[in-house]
Write a protein that holds these residues in place. Sequence first.
Motif, PDB file in Angstrom:
ATOM      1  N   LEU A  82       0.832  -1.197   0.000  1.00 58.11           N
ATOM      2  CA  LEU A  82       0.000   0.000   0.000  1.00 58.11           C
ATOM      3  C   LEU A  82       0.873   1.256   0.000  1.00 58.11           C
ATOM      4  O   LEU A  82       0.933   2.009   0.964  1.00 58.11           O
ATOM      5  CB  LEU A  82      -0.946  -0.015   1.199  1.00 58.11           C
ATOM      6  CG  LEU A  82      -2.019  -1.109   1.152  1.00 58.11           C
ATOM      7  CD1 LEU A  82      -2.884  -1.051   2.394  1.00 58.11           C
ATOM      8  CD2 LEU A  82      -2.877  -0.978  -0.109  1.00 58.11           C
ATOM      9  N   THR A  83       1.540   1.464  -1.121  1.00 59.54           N
ATOM     10  CA  THR A  83       2.327   2.674  -1.303  1.00 59.54           C
ATOM     11  C   THR A  83       1.381   3.867  -1.423  1.00 59.54           C
ATOM     12  O   THR A  83       0.171   3.703  -1.641  1.00 59.54           O
ATOM     13  CB  THR A  83       3.179   2.582  -2.573  1.00 59.54           C
ATOM     14  OG1 THR A  83       2.296   2.471  -3.695  1.00 59.54           O
ATOM     15  CG2 THR A  83       4.093   1.358  -2.525  1.00 59.54           C
ATOM     16  N   THR A  84       1.926   5.053  -1.295  1.00 58.17           N
ATOM     17  CA  THR A  84       1.095   6.246  -1.448  1.00 58.17           C
ATOM     18  C   THR A  84       0.400   6.236  -2.798  1.00 58.17           C
ATOM     19  O   THR A  84      -0.794   6.548  -2.910  1.00 58.17           O
ATOM     20  CB  THR A  84       1.953   7.518  -1.304  1.00 58.17           C
ATOM     21  OG1 THR A  84       2.526   7.556   0.008  1.00 58.17           O
ATOM     22  CG2 THR A  84       1.114   8.768  -1.525  1.00 58.17           C
ATOM     23  N   ARG A  85       1.129   5.845  -3.831  1.00 60.23           N
ATOM     24  CA  ARG A  85       0.538   5.818  -5.173  1.00 60.23           C
ATOM     25  C   ARG A  85      -0.575   4.780  -5.266  1.00 60.23           C
ATOM     26  O   ARG A  85      -1.636   5.041  -5.861  1.00 60.23           O
ATOM     27  CB  ARG A  85       1.622   5.533  -6.223  1.00 60.23           C
ATOM     28  CG  ARG A  85       1.114   5.548  -7.654  1.00 60.23           C
ATOM     29  CD  ARG A  85       0.505   6.891  -7.994  1.00 60.23           C
ATOM     30  NE  ARG A  85      -0.115   6.893  -9.315  1.00 60.23           N
ATOM     31  CZ  ARG A  85      -1.140   7.652  -9.649  1.00 60.23           C
ATOM     32  NH1 ARG A  85      -1.681   8.486  -8.756  1.00 60.23           N
ATOM     33  NH2 ARG A  85      -1.641   7.620 -10.863  1.00 60.23           N
ATOM     34  N   ALA A  86      -0.382   3.610  -4.684  1.00 59.07           N
ATOM     35  CA  ALA A  86      -1.405   2.560  -4.735  1.00 59.07           C
ATOM     36  C   ALA A  86      -2.676   3.018  -4.025  1.00 59.07           C
ATOM     37  O   ALA A  86      -3.795   2.768  -4.495  1.00 59.07           O
ATOM     38  CB  ALA A  86      -0.874   1.274  -4.104  1.00 59.07           C
ATOM     39  N   VAL A  87      -2.514   3.697  -2.907  1.00 49.40           N
ATOM     40  CA  VAL A  87      -3.679   4.181  -2.159  1.00 49.40           C
ATOM     41  C   VAL A  87      -4.373   5.302  -2.932  1.00 49.40           C
ATOM     42  O   VAL A  87      -5.610   5.369  -2.958  1.00 49.40           O
ATOM     43  CB  VAL A  87      -3.259   4.646  -0.749  1.00 49.40           C
ATOM     44  CG1 VAL A  87      -4.430   5.289  -0.011  1.00 49.40           C
ATOM     45  CG2 VAL A  87      -2.737   3.455   0.049  1.00 49.40           C
ATOM     46  N   GLU A  88      -3.608   6.168  -3.592  1.00 52.80           N
ATOM     47  CA  GLU A  88      -4.208   7.214  -4.428  1.00 52.80           C
ATOM     48  C   GLU A  88      -5.060   6.603  -5.534  1.00 52.80           C
ATOM     49  O   GLU A  88      -6.162   7.086  -5.833  1.00 52.80           O
ATOM     50  CB  GLU A  88      -3.129   8.087  -5.045  1.00 52.80           C
ATOM     51  CG  GLU A  88      -2.483   9.064  -4.083  1.00 52.80           C
ATOM     52  CD  GLU A  88      -1.379   9.864  -4.748  1.00 52.80           C
ATOM     53  OE1 GLU A  88      -1.064  10.955  -4.236  1.00 52.80           O
ATOM     54  OE2 GLU A  88      -0.837   9.406  -5.781  1.00 52.80           O
ATOM     55  N   GLU A  89      -4.564   5.532  -6.143  1.00 50.63           N
ATOM     56  CA  GLU A  89      -5.310   4.887  -7.232  1.00 50.63           C
ATOM     57  C   GLU A  89      -6.603   4.269  -6.708  1.00 50.63           C
ATOM     58  O   GLU A  89      -7.651   4.340  -7.367  1.00 50.63           O
ATOM     59  CB  GLU A  89      -4.430   3.833  -7.900  1.00 50.63           C
ATOM     60  CG  GLU A  89      -3.276   4.432  -8.702  1.00 50.63           C
ATOM     61  CD  GLU A  89      -2.319   3.386  -9.221  1.00 50.63           C
ATOM     62  OE1 GLU A  89      -2.402   2.215  -8.772  1.00 50.63           O
ATOM     63  OE2 GLU A  89      -1.474   3.732 -10.083  1.00 50.63           O
ATOM     64  N   ARG A  90      -6.547   3.681  -5.519  1.00 47.33           N
ATOM     65  CA  ARG A  90      -7.769   3.120  -4.940  1.00 47.33           C
ATOM     66  C   ARG A  90      -8.759   4.224  -4.569  1.00 47.33           C
ATOM     67  O   ARG A  90      -9.969   4.052  -4.736  1.00 47.33           O
ATOM     68  CB  ARG A  90      -7.431   2.273  -3.712  1.00 47.33           C
ATOM     69  CG  ARG A  90      -6.780   0.937  -4.061  1.00 47.33           C
ATOM     70  CD  ARG A  90      -6.637   0.056  -2.841  1.00 47.33           C
ATOM     71  NE  ARG A  90      -6.176  -1.280  -3.219  1.00 47.33           N
ATOM     72  CZ  ARG A  90      -6.037  -2.303  -2.373  1.00 47.33           C
ATOM     73  NH1 ARG A  90      -6.316  -2.125  -1.078  1.00 47.33           N
ATOM     74  NH2 ARG A  90      -5.634  -3.483  -2.795  1.00 47.33           N
ATOM     75  N   LEU A  91      -8.240   5.331  -4.080  1.00 43.82           N
ATOM     76  CA  LEU A  91      -9.122   6.446  -3.743  1.00 43.82           C
ATOM     77  C   LEU A  91      -9.809   6.980  -4.993  1.00 43.82           C
ATOM     78  O   LEU A  91     -11.013   7.262  -4.979  1.00 43.82           O
ATOM     79  CB  LEU A  91      -8.322   7.559  -3.060  1.00 43.82           C
ATOM     80  CG  LEU A  91      -9.121   8.806  -2.678  1.00 43.82           C
ATOM     81  CD1 LEU A  91     -10.238   8.461  -1.693  1.00 43.82           C
ATOM     82  CD2 LEU A  91      -8.195   9.867  -2.076  1.00 43.82           C
ATOM     83  N   ASP A  92      -9.069   7.119  -6.076  1.00 47.48           N
ATOM     84  CA  ASP A  92      -9.663   7.582  -7.333  1.00 47.48           C
ATOM     85  C   ASP A  92     -10.748   6.615  -7.789  1.00 47.48           C
ATOM     86  O   ASP A  92     -11.854   7.039  -8.182  1.00 47.48           O
ATOM     87  CB  ASP A  92      -8.579   7.709  -8.398  1.00 47.48           C
ATOM     88  CG  ASP A  92      -9.144   8.094  -9.761  1.00 47.48           C
ATOM     89  OD1 ASP A  92     -10.093   8.902  -9.805  1.00 47.48           O
ATOM     90  OD2 ASP A  92      -8.647   7.580 -10.785  1.00 47.48           O
ATOM     91  N   ALA A  93     -10.453   5.311  -7.717  1.00 49.79           N
ATOM     92  CA  ALA A  93     -11.442   4.316  -8.142  1.00 49.79           C
ATOM     93  C   ALA A  93     -12.687   4.371  -7.273  1.00 49.79           C
ATOM     94  O   ALA A  93     -13.815   4.232  -7.766  1.00 49.79           O
ATOM     95  CB  ALA A  93     -10.821   2.919  -8.099  1.00 49.79           C
ATOM     96  N   TYR A  94     -12.502   4.597  -5.969  1.00 49.75           N
ATOM     97  CA  TYR A  94     -13.637   4.641  -5.044  1.00 49.75           C
ATOM     98  C   TYR A  94     -14.498   5.878  -5.292  1.00 49.75           C
ATOM     99  O   TYR A  94     -15.734   5.783  -5.405  1.00 49.75           O
ATOM    100  CB  TYR A  94     -13.127   4.629  -3.612  1.00 49.75           C
ATOM    101  CG  TYR A  94     -14.205   4.736  -2.563  1.00 49.75           C
ATOM    102  CD1 TYR A  94     -15.249   3.815  -2.505  1.00 49.75           C
ATOM    103  CD2 TYR A  94     -14.196   5.780  -1.634  1.00 49.75           C
ATOM    104  CE1 TYR A  94     -16.244   3.919  -1.541  1.00 49.75           C
ATOM    105  CE2 TYR A  94     -15.191   5.890  -0.666  1.00 49.75           C
ATOM    106  CZ  TYR A  94     -16.204   4.960  -0.631  1.00 49.75           C
ATOM    107  OH  TYR A  94     -17.200   5.068   0.319  1.00 49.75           O
ATOM    108  N   VAL A  95     -13.863   7.052  -5.386  1.00 45.25           N
ATOM    109  CA  VAL A  95     -14.626   8.286  -5.636  1.00 45.25           C
ATOM    110  C   VAL A  95     -15.341   8.205  -6.978  1.00 45.25           C
ATOM    111  O   VAL A  95     -16.518   8.588  -7.099  1.00 45.25           O
ATOM    112  CB  VAL A  95     -13.691   9.512  -5.562  1.00 45.25           C
ATOM    113  CG1 VAL A  95     -14.403  10.766  -6.068  1.00 45.25           C
ATOM    114  CG2 VAL A  95     -13.178   9.719  -4.152  1.00 45.25           C
ATOM    115  N   THR A  96     -14.675   7.682  -7.992  1.00 45.52           N
ATOM    116  CA  THR A  96     -15.278   7.547  -9.317  1.00 45.52           C
ATOM    117  C   THR A  96     -16.479   6.612  -9.270  1.00 45.52           C
ATOM    118  O   THR A  96     -17.530   6.891  -9.875  1.00 45.52           O
ATOM    119  CB  THR A  96     -14.249   7.056 -10.335  1.00 45.52           C
ATOM    120  OG1 THR A  96     -13.152   7.977 -10.409  1.00 45.52           O
ATOM    121  CG2 THR A  96     -14.859   6.901 -11.711  1.00 45.52           C
ATOM    122  N   ALA A  97     -16.342   5.509  -8.524  1.00 47.20           N
ATOM    123  CA  ALA A  97     -17.457   4.563  -8.398  1.00 47.20           C
ATOM    124  C   ALA A  97     -18.646   5.207  -7.687  1.00 47.20           C
ATOM    125  O   ALA A  97     -19.802   4.970  -8.075  1.00 47.20           O
ATOM    126  CB  ALA A  97     -17.005   3.313  -7.651  1.00 47.20           C
TER     127      ALA A  97
END
Length: 320
Positions: free
Chosen positions: A299-314
Amino acid sequence: MTNHDEAAGVRPLTPAWVGRHLETGERIVATEALHGGITAEMRRLTIATRDGGIRDLVLRSFVDPFRVAQAEDALSREAGALTLLAGTGVPAPGLVAVDPTATRCAYPSLLMTHLAGRTVLDDEGLETRLPLLARQLVAIHAVRPAERPRKYVTLTTADTVVVPRGADAAAWAAAVDIIRKPPPRYEGRFLHRDFQPGNVLFDRPLSPSADARITGVVDWAAASWGPADLDVAHCSTNLALLHGPAWGPRFAEAYEEAGGVLAATKSERLYWRVRDGLACSEEVRSVARPWREAGRTELTTRAVEERLDAYVTALMDAPA
C-alpha cells in the motif's frame, strides 16, 4: 522492542506524573512504543503491582510541534469521551489521567487502561470482520450522552481537495461540486469520528476460519456529535483503500443490516460519502504510512491514491 529501563522511552517529567496516578507500591518496569498512530506518540507502560503481578497502561502524548497546538482540544475531548463511555458496554479504554496542557508532563498526555487484542488490517477474514465492525458502530451510535460532545468537524473544503495524479477529472470535479453545497439535515448521533480498522482491536485466534471478536475501540480524540452517515462514510473510505473500492459500499450495507439508520435519500448519503473520500485526498501519505508499517507494504502512497480515485469515481458513477 521493550525497554526495561523504567524511564527510557518516556519523556523526562512524565514518569513522575504517571507515578502519581498508580496504586501504592506500583512502578513502571518497561515501556514499549506502539505503532500505527498518526497524530500522537503511543506507548505501552508495563506496571509492576505490589503483589508481584503486572498490568499495562497506555500513554498517549502529542510530541510533534505541529500536533501540540491541537493537543489540548484533542486530549480534553478524548478524556470526556472515555468518561462518557464508562459503563456503556462500548469497549473503550478507561481514563486514568490527563494533562492536556503539559502542566506536569514534558508533552500533552493522556494515560488510559490497556485493552487486549490487536488491529487486523489484512484482507484475509474481512468477510467475517465486516459485520462485526458494523454492529460495533451501531452500538456506538446508540450511546445517548447526558451532555453532547462538540459538533463534528468536516476536515475538508472544496478548495483544499487534492486530486490524485491521473484521476478521473470529470468525476472529481463533480464530487467537489457536491461538497460546495450545504450539508443535508440530519438526526444527530454520538460519533467516534475516526472509526476504521486501525482503531478497532480484535481477539482473533490464529485459525482464519474461527470467529473474530472485537475487544476494543481506541482513539476517541475526535469524538463528536453529527450524522451517523459520517462515521459510516469514514469507515467505508478506509475499507476501500485498505481492501479495494468495492468494500466501501459493502460496509454501508452491513451497517444497515446491523440495524443502523442512514440518511433517507441516495443524494444525502452520497454527500457524506463523497465528503469523506475527498477529505482523505489531503492525507493519503499519512494514512498509508502506518498501514505499511503494520505489514501492508504493497500500500504505497501511489497505490492508495489509485484506490481512492477508483472509489470516488465509483461513488459518482453509481445510479442516482
